[in-house]
Design an enzyme around this catalytic site. Sequence first.
Site, short mmCIF file in Angstrom:
data_model
loop_
_atom_site.label_atom_id
_atom_site.label_comp_id
_atom_site.label_asym_id
_atom_site.label_seq_id
_atom_site.Cartn_x
_atom_site.Cartn_y
_atom_site.Cartn_z
CB THR A 81 44.85 38.60 43.05
OG1 THR A 81 43.46 38.89 43.68
CG2 THR A 81 44.85 37.72 43.63
CG ASP A 82 43.14 42.70 45.82
OD1 ASP A 82 42.55 41.69 45.73
OD2 ASP A 82 42.70 44.00 46.15
CD GLU A 83 40.21 38.19 46.14
OE1 GLU A 83 40.49 36.62 46.67
OE2 GLU A 83 39.12 38.27 45.08
CE LYS B 122 46.14 34.89 40.58
NZ LYS B 122 46.59 34.46 38.50
P1 NAD Z 1 39.05 35.45 33.25
O1 NAD Z 1 38.08 34.03 33.97
O2 NAD Z 1 37.98 36.06 32.44
O3 NAD Z 1 39.86 34.88 32.24
C1 NAD Z 1 40.58 33.67 31.87
C2 NAD Z 1 41.21 33.40 30.83
O4 NAD Z 1 42.54 31.98 30.83
C3 NAD Z 1 39.57 33.08 30.16
O5 NAD Z 1 40.07 32.80 29.02
C4 NAD Z 1 40.59 31.27 30.01
O6 NAD Z 1 39.77 30.44 29.51
C5 NAD Z 1 42.00 31.08 30.67
N1 NAD Z 1 42.37 29.95 30.59
C6 NAD Z 1 41.73 29.59 32.19
N2 NAD Z 1 42.48 28.00 32.69
C7 NAD Z 1 43.40 28.29 31.51
C8 NAD Z 1 44.24 27.43 31.44
N3 NAD Z 1 45.65 26.30 31.51
N4 NAD Z 1 45.27 27.90 30.06
C9 NAD Z 1 44.76 28.42 28.86
N5 NAD Z 1 43.72 29.13 29.37
C10 NAD Z 1 43.36 29.40 31.00
O7 NAD Z 1 40.20 35.50 34.15
P2 NAD Z 1 39.75 37.29 34.39
O8 NAD Z 1 39.23 38.48 35.24
O9 NAD Z 1 39.70 38.06 33.12
O10 NAD Z 1 41.59 37.20 34.82
C11 NAD Z 1 42.56 37.04 34.28
C12 NAD Z 1 43.76 37.46 35.74
O11 NAD Z 1 44.06 38.36 36.33
C13 NAD Z 1 43.91 36.25 36.48
O12 NAD Z 1 45.54 35.63 36.52
C14 NAD Z 1 43.65 36.81 37.69
O13 NAD Z 1 43.62 36.27 38.81
C15 NAD Z 1 43.74 37.85 37.39
N6 NAD Z 1 43.03 39.66 37.58
C16 NAD Z 1 41.89 39.21 38.59
C17 NAD Z 1 41.35 40.64 38.89
C18 NAD Z 1 39.80 40.98 38.23
O14 NAD Z 1 39.48 40.90 39.61
N7 NAD Z 1 39.69 39.73 37.72
C19 NAD Z 1 41.39 41.34 39.18
C20 NAD Z 1 42.81 41.05 40.02
C21 NAD Z 1 43.86 40.49 38.51
O1 DAU Z 2 40.45 41.66 43.80
C1 DAU Z 2 40.92 40.94 43.01
C2 DAU Z 2 40.23 40.23 42.39
O2 DAU Z 2 38.36 40.14 42.67
C3 DAU Z 2 40.48 39.09 41.62
O3 DAU Z 2 42.13 38.50 42.04
C4 DAU Z 2 39.41 37.66 41.14
O4 DAU Z 2 39.83 37.30 40.25
C5 DAU Z 2 37.97 38.60 41.07
O5 DAU Z 2 36.55 37.33 40.78
C6 DAU Z 2 37.46 39.42 42.07
O6 DAU Z 2 37.22 38.63 43.54
P1 DAU Z 2 36.15 39.11 44.59
O7 DAU Z 2 35.90 37.93 44.59
O8 DAU Z 2 36.41 40.53 45.16
O9 DAU Z 2 35.42 39.57 42.82
P2 DAU Z 2 33.60 38.81 42.96
O10 DAU Z 2 33.06 39.74 41.82
O11 DAU Z 2 33.02 37.86 42.83
O12 DAU Z 2 32.79 39.97 44.09
C7 DAU Z 2 33.13 40.94 44.60
C8 DAU Z 2 32.15 41.19 45.96
O13 DAU Z 2 30.93 40.92 45.64
C9 DAU Z 2 32.91 40.24 46.78
O14 DAU Z 2 32.28 40.44 48.18
C10 DAU Z 2 31.97 38.87 47.21
C11 DAU Z 2 30.71 40.06 46.70
N1 DAU Z 2 29.47 39.86 45.92
C12 DAU Z 2 29.77 38.32 44.53
C13 DAU Z 2 29.18 38.37 43.72
C14 DAU Z 2 29.42 36.85 42.86
C15 DAU Z 2 28.42 39.22 46.03
O15 DAU Z 2 28.30 39.46 46.18
N2 DAU Z 2 27.00 39.12 45.83
C16 DAU Z 2 27.49 38.26 43.93
O16 DAU Z 2 26.53 37.52 43.75
#
Ligand code: NAD
Ligand code: DAU
Length: 358
Positions: free
Chosen positions: A136-138, A166
């Site tokens: 992730t970019d975080e 991460k």
């Molecule tokens: P998600 O939470 O929707 O899905 C995670 C999946 O991993 C689920 O299916 C869960 O059951 C599985 N899981 C959790 N723990 C596990 C374990 N110990 N063994 C096997 N499976 C397990 O997450 P996502 O949003 O799809 O993110 C996927 C990946 O991408 C993560 O590594 C996250 O850090 C990264 N990522 C997410 C975003 C985003 O915006 N969602 C952006 C950048 C990177």
């Molecule tokens: O940047 C990549 C990341 O983006 C991934 O690594 C994470 O897995 C993914 O969850 C996401 O993280 P964020 O914290 O940016 O996503 P989230 O959707 O939780 O929140 C997006 C923005 O919205 C953040 O600034 C918090 C705000 N927010 C979120 C929720 C859930 C609100 O204002 N209200 C809310 O109820």
Amino acid sequence: MNKKNILVTGGAGFIGANFVHHCLAEKIGLIVNLDKLTYAGNYQNLERLAYNADHVFVRGDIADQSLVQSLLDEYQPGAIVNFAAESHVDRSITGPDDFIQTNVVGTFHLIEAALQYWKGLSANDRSAFRFLHVSTDEVYGTLQKDDPAFMETTAYAPNSPYSASKAASDHLVRAYHHTYGLPTLTTNCSNNYGPYQFPEKLIPLVIHNALKGIEIPVYGDGSNIRDWLYVTDHCRAISAVLDAGQPGSVYNIGGNSEKTNLEVVHTICAILDQRVPREENLSYDALITFVTDRPGHDYRYAINASKIRREIGWRPQETFETGMAKTVKWYIDHAAWVENVTTGNYQKWIQTNYGQRT
Ligand code: NAD
Ligand code: DAU
């Protein structure tokens, strides 16, 4: 080794499921999908693959090294793509344990199993094998308004238990390449949105609450900025990095689409106003409620994706406008999916996270 087989972890979650569908549509080969099915993993996301012979689903934990080893021995994949993680920042604040267990300890056991498998391959197969870690970019921390976007060389400065876990996993992956020569790839991507995203994250939560006519919670004043990428573009980027990435390298992936949270929420409300007008033509905007901010809330993320564009030729195909229109339509069309994932434990989480905010 069968170069076409891929072990995907976390393939029942949001991005993982989209990636599995993407690979199967492209007929890349056999996908072995290892997922623990936590609250975020949902077999329903894969239901239409039930009779697809190119998809093998295994319920299990990436921290179970002997299970991973047995899957590697049985299916002899040419690559591992690691999506499995605890992914929600707010949950990492209220309960960080699972984040350390899966994101750090789990990644360690997974990569250790990968290393043992890789060591047993022929020299040709060793050079063709890839371990791709999805990050992730975080991990880069937070930016001010005019700071330059994150580059692959930006120093790590994670601010939440999620991003710290991460970052730790990224460091392990880097170390396994540097020390043992394992052909690793790491991708650091910005915020994804699209089908199958669990409605704890901003975009699906806003769509869900708006359609239910309940408050849309915006943390702080809504001025925090994220860079948004449609999930299919992320999946295409991962495939491209698998094919053409340099072992040991890191690639930043982003949508070049920075928006404040309020802009995102207004965009969703405007699409819903058009598609599902409320009674008396009230706008969904009226549901927006400012609530207590997230502790340690990162102000801005922005990605400089010039490396992946230059070296691999990837760029996003969707704009924020086209991606958001598709996403809102998907959630309207999949009301039963939303209903299924928002019963039971989901309600407990909503109470934990929002009950304490004013
Ligand atoms: P998600 O939470 O929707 O899905 C995670 C999946 O991993 C689920 O299916 C869960 O059951 C599985 N899981 C959790 N723990 C596990 C374990 N110990 N063994 C096997 N499976 C397990 O997450 P996502 O949003 O799809 O993110 C996927 C990946 O991408 C993560 O590594 C996250 O850090 C990264 N990522 C997410 C975003 C985003 O915006 N969602 C952006 C950048 C990177
Ligand atoms: O940047 C990549 C990341 O983006 C991934 O690594 C994470 O897995 C993914 O969850 C996401 O993280 P964020 O914290 O940016 O996503 P989230 O959707 O939780 O929140 C997006 C923005 O919205 C953040 O600034 C918090 C705000 N927010 C979120 C929720 C859930 C609100 O204002 N209200 C809310 O109820």
